[in-house]
Design a protein around this motif. Sequence first.
Motif, PDB file in Angstrom:
ATOM      1  N   PRO A  37      61.776  60.111  -8.773  1.00 23.53           N
ATOM      2  CA  PRO A  37      62.014  60.032  -7.337  1.00 23.53           C
ATOM      3  C   PRO A  37      62.875  61.175  -6.824  1.00 23.53           C
ATOM      4  CG  PRO A  37      63.216  58.319  -8.497  1.00 23.53           C
ATOM      5  CD  PRO A  37      62.356  58.997  -9.503  1.00 23.53           C
ATOM      6  N   GLN A  38      62.543  61.629  -5.621  1.00 20.72           N
ATOM      7  CA  GLN A  38      63.295  62.685  -4.941  1.00 20.72           C
ATOM      8  C   GLN A  38      63.467  62.256  -3.492  1.00 20.72           C
ATOM      9  OE1 GLN A  38      60.914  66.205  -5.220  1.00 20.72           O
ATOM     10  NE2 GLN A  38      60.501  65.906  -7.378  1.00 20.72           N
ATOM     11  N   VAL A  39      64.588  62.595  -2.917  1.00 19.37           N
ATOM     12  CA  VAL A  39      64.803  62.244  -1.518  1.00 19.37           C
ATOM     13  C   VAL A  39      64.021  63.191  -0.615  1.00 19.37           C
ATOM     14  CG1 VAL A  39      67.022  61.128  -1.838  1.00 19.37           C
ATOM     15  CG2 VAL A  39      66.955  63.558  -1.379  1.00 19.37           C
ATOM     16  N   GLY A  40      63.495  62.632   0.448  1.00 19.79           N
ATOM     17  CA  GLY A  40      62.842  63.425   1.486  1.00 19.79           C
ATOM     18  C   GLY A  40      63.754  63.484   2.690  1.00 19.79           C
ATOM     19  N   GLU A  41      63.180  63.729   3.852  1.00 24.45           N
ATOM     20  CA  GLU A  41      64.024  63.882   5.043  1.00 24.45           C
ATOM     21  C   GLU A  41      64.594  62.577   5.569  1.00 24.45           C
ATOM     22  OE1 GLU A  41      60.976  64.396   8.664  1.00 24.45           O
ATOM     23  OE2 GLU A  41      60.811  65.971   7.160  1.00 24.45           O
ATOM     24  N   ALA A  42      64.057  61.438   5.158  1.00 29.98           N
ATOM     25  CA  ALA A  42      64.563  60.157   5.647  1.00 29.98           C
ATOM     26  C   ALA A  42      65.875  59.737   4.982  1.00 29.98           C
ATOM     27  CB  ALA A  42      63.516  59.065   5.449  1.00 29.98           C
ATOM     28  N   HIS A  43      66.198  60.361   3.837  1.00 30.47           N
ATOM     29  CA  HIS A  43      67.378  59.925   3.092  1.00 30.47           C
ATOM     30  C   HIS A  43      68.251  61.101   2.660  1.00 30.47           C
ATOM     31  CE1 HIS A  43      64.480  56.583   2.527  1.00 30.47           C
ATOM     32  NE2 HIS A  43      65.556  55.912   2.898  1.00 30.47           N
ATOM     33  N   LEU A  44      69.537  60.810   2.519  1.00 31.91           N
ATOM     34  CA  LEU A  44      70.507  61.792   2.027  1.00 31.91           C
ATOM     35  C   LEU A  44      70.629  61.750   0.512  1.00 31.91           C
ATOM     36  CD1 LEU A  44      73.342  61.093   4.624  1.00 31.91           C
ATOM     37  CD2 LEU A  44      71.750  63.030   4.619  1.00 31.91           C
ATOM     38  N   GLY A  45      70.414  60.581  -0.059  1.00 32.38           N
ATOM     39  CA  GLY A  45      70.556  60.431  -1.496  1.00 32.38           C
ATOM     40  C   GLY A  45      70.119  59.063  -1.952  1.00 32.38           C
ATOM     41  N   LEU A  46      70.087  58.893  -3.269  1.00 37.48           N
ATOM     42  CA  LEU A  46      69.734  57.629  -3.898  1.00 37.48           C
ATOM     43  C   LEU A  46      70.850  57.237  -4.847  1.00 37.48           C
ATOM     44  CD1 LEU A  46      66.038  58.500  -4.854  1.00 37.48           C
ATOM     45  CD2 LEU A  46      66.821  57.199  -2.861  1.00 37.48           C
ATOM     46  N   GLU A  47      71.186  55.950  -4.879  1.00 39.67           N
ATOM     47  CA  GLU A  47      72.264  55.470  -5.760  1.00 39.67           C
ATOM     48  C   GLU A  47      71.804  54.217  -6.482  1.00 39.67           C
ATOM     49  OE1 GLU A  47      75.423  56.608  -6.306  1.00 39.67           O
ATOM     50  OE2 GLU A  47      75.188  58.304  -4.948  1.00 39.67           O
ATOM     51  N   TRP A  48      71.905  54.227  -7.799  1.00 40.81           N
ATOM     52  CA  TRP A  48      71.693  53.024  -8.596  1.00 40.81           C
ATOM     53  C   TRP A  48      73.024  52.295  -8.696  1.00 40.81           C
ATOM     54  CZ3 TRP A  48      67.100  51.215  -9.867  1.00 40.81           C
ATOM     55  CH2 TRP A  48      66.016  52.090  -9.985  1.00 40.81           C
ATOM     56  N   ILE A  49      73.012  50.981  -8.440  1.00 47.69           N
ATOM     57  CA  ILE A  49      74.231  50.188  -8.567  1.00 47.69           C
ATOM     58  C   ILE A  49      73.930  48.949  -9.401  1.00 47.69           C
ATOM     59  CG2 ILE A  49      75.276  50.997  -6.424  1.00 47.69           C
ATOM     60  CD1 ILE A  49      74.385  48.267  -5.206  1.00 47.69           C
ATOM     61  N   GLU A  50      74.963  48.418 -10.002  1.00 54.16           N
ATOM     62  CA  GLU A  50      74.829  47.189 -10.775  1.00 54.16           C
ATOM     63  C   GLU A  50      74.517  46.038  -9.813  1.00 54.16           C
ATOM     64  OE1 GLU A  50      75.027  46.961 -14.130  1.00 54.16           O
ATOM     65  OE2 GLU A  50      75.425  49.122 -14.272  1.00 54.16           O
ATOM     66  N   ILE A  51      73.530  45.221 -10.176  1.00 53.83           N
ATOM     67  CA  ILE A  51      73.186  44.060  -9.350  1.00 53.83           C
ATOM     68  C   ILE A  51      74.380  43.118  -9.248  1.00 53.83           C
ATOM     69  CG2 ILE A  51      71.723  41.986  -9.287  1.00 53.83           C
ATOM     70  CD1 ILE A  51      69.458  43.816 -10.380  1.00 53.83           C
ATOM     71  N   SER A  52      75.211  43.101 -10.268  1.00 52.21           N
ATOM     72  CA  SER A  52      76.391  42.229 -10.259  1.00 52.21           C
ATOM     73  C   SER A  52      77.460  42.688  -9.270  1.00 52.21           C
ATOM     74  CB  SER A  52      76.983  42.146 -11.663  1.00 52.21           C
ATOM     75  OG  SER A  52      77.390  43.438 -12.092  1.00 52.21           O
ATOM     76  N   ASN A  53      77.348  43.912  -8.750  1.00 55.33           N
ATOM     77  CA  ASN A  53      78.341  44.441  -7.819  1.00 55.33           C
ATOM     78  C   ASN A  53      77.650  45.180  -6.668  1.00 55.33           C
ATOM     79  OD1 ASN A  53      80.756  45.192  -6.672  1.00 55.33           O
ATOM     80  ND2 ASN A  53      81.107  46.889  -8.076  1.00 55.33           N
ATOM     81  N   PRO A  54      76.824  44.468  -5.875  1.00 57.48           N
ATOM     82  CA  PRO A  54      76.016  45.151  -4.860  1.00 57.48           C
ATOM     83  C   PRO A  54      76.804  45.703  -3.680  1.00 57.48           C
ATOM     84  CG  PRO A  54      75.779  42.792  -4.639  1.00 57.48           C
ATOM     85  CD  PRO A  54      76.598  43.036  -5.877  1.00 57.48           C
ATOM     86  N   GLN A  55      78.002  45.211  -3.456  1.00 60.95           N
ATOM     87  CA  GLN A  55      78.756  45.633  -2.281  1.00 60.95           C
ATOM     88  C   GLN A  55      79.486  46.955  -2.475  1.00 60.95           C
ATOM     89  OE1 GLN A  55      78.146  44.363   0.551  1.00 60.95           O
ATOM     90  NE2 GLN A  55      76.926  42.725  -0.316  1.00 60.95           N
ATOM     91  N   GLN A  56      79.240  47.645  -3.576  1.00 57.71           N
ATOM     92  CA  GLN A  56      79.890  48.939  -3.757  1.00 57.71           C
ATOM     93  C   GLN A  56      79.292  50.008  -2.856  1.00 57.71           C
ATOM     94  OE1 GLN A  56      78.571  48.895  -8.032  1.00 57.71           O
ATOM     95  NE2 GLN A  56      78.505  51.083  -7.704  1.00 57.71           N
ATOM     96  N   LEU A  57      78.159  49.703  -2.198  1.00 56.07           N
ATOM     97  CA  LEU A  57      77.574  50.623  -1.225  1.00 56.07           C
ATOM     98  C   LEU A  57      77.703  50.031   0.172  1.00 56.07           C
ATOM     99  CD1 LEU A  57      74.234  51.664  -2.992  1.00 56.07           C
ATOM    100  CD2 LEU A  57      76.416  52.884  -2.987  1.00 56.07           C
ATOM    101  N   ARG A  58      77.675  50.904   1.173  1.00 57.32           N
ATOM    102  CA  ARG A  58      77.731  50.467   2.573  1.00 57.32           C
ATOM    103  C   ARG A  58      76.286  50.297   3.058  1.00 57.32           C
ATOM    104  NH1 ARG A  58      80.098  54.112   7.428  1.00 57.32           N
ATOM    105  NH2 ARG A  58      78.469  55.428   6.579  1.00 57.32           N
ATOM    106  N   TRP A  59      75.799  49.043   3.057  1.00 58.55           N
ATOM    107  CA  TRP A  59      74.419  48.728   3.404  1.00 58.55           C
ATOM    108  C   TRP A  59      74.241  48.575   4.910  1.00 58.55           C
ATOM    109  CZ3 TRP A  59      70.629  48.647  -0.252  1.00 58.55           C
ATOM    110  CH2 TRP A  59      71.044  48.657  -1.580  1.00 58.55           C
ATOM    111  N   LEU A  60      73.041  48.845   5.398  1.00 56.59           N
ATOM    112  CA  LEU A  60      72.711  48.559   6.789  1.00 56.59           C
ATOM    113  C   LEU A  60      72.967  47.079   7.055  1.00 56.59           C
ATOM    114  CD1 LEU A  60      69.278  50.381   7.260  1.00 56.59           C
ATOM    115  CD2 LEU A  60      71.440  50.977   8.348  1.00 56.59           C
ATOM    116  N   PRO A  61      73.456  46.738   8.244  1.00 56.93           N
ATOM    117  CA  PRO A  61      73.723  45.324   8.527  1.00 56.93           C
ATOM    118  C   PRO A  61      72.511  44.419   8.280  1.00 56.93           C
ATOM    119  CG  PRO A  61      74.697  46.691  10.221  1.00 56.93           C
ATOM    120  CD  PRO A  61      73.881  47.608   9.342  1.00 56.93           C
ATOM    121  N   ALA A  62      71.323  44.879   8.630  1.00 56.22           N
ATOM    122  CA  ALA A  62      70.117  44.067   8.434  1.00 56.22           C
ATOM    123  C   ALA A  62      69.795  43.864   6.960  1.00 56.22           C
ATOM    124  CB  ALA A  62      68.924  44.710   9.147  1.00 56.22           C
TER     125      ALA A  62
END
Length: 137
Positions: free
Chosen positions: A96-121
């Motif tokens: 996978p590579q980011v296109g113009e819709a995204h700045l980056g991709l981050e893999w996170i542990e499912i056990s700690n999903p709040q380590q990223l700032r997610w869209l409210p929806a």
Amino acid sequence: MFTPIVVAAAIVDNLTEPKKILGAQRSYPEKWRGFFEFPGGKTEAGETPEETLRREILEELHAEIRIGRQLAGTWPAHGGYEMLVFLAEFAPGAKPQVGEAHLGLEWIEISNPQQLRWLPADGPILEAIVTHLKTPQ
């Protein structure tokens, strides 16, 4: 009359025994720039949700996916659309590579999903995914 729906991929590292989930960091609109989301998009006339998801991930992340189970229910999406969410994993050999819709991709542990700032929806969807993955199938 055709009414599009939105589909999103909750991409995990492995559909059989998921440990990590992928967040895609939005590049636009400015209001949501930097927030993380589940990649996807709107269906086009004649497309199934799965066809849309494969097309959108190929366009946005330049990678093929394998689609797993659909998360139960529908979710509100921006613009008043209904959203379906599917678990997915990258196809073998996908890079996978980011296109113009995204700045980056981050893999996170499912056990700690709040380590990223997610869209409210996407916050409630993330909670449902974590609950779903912890429930024996």
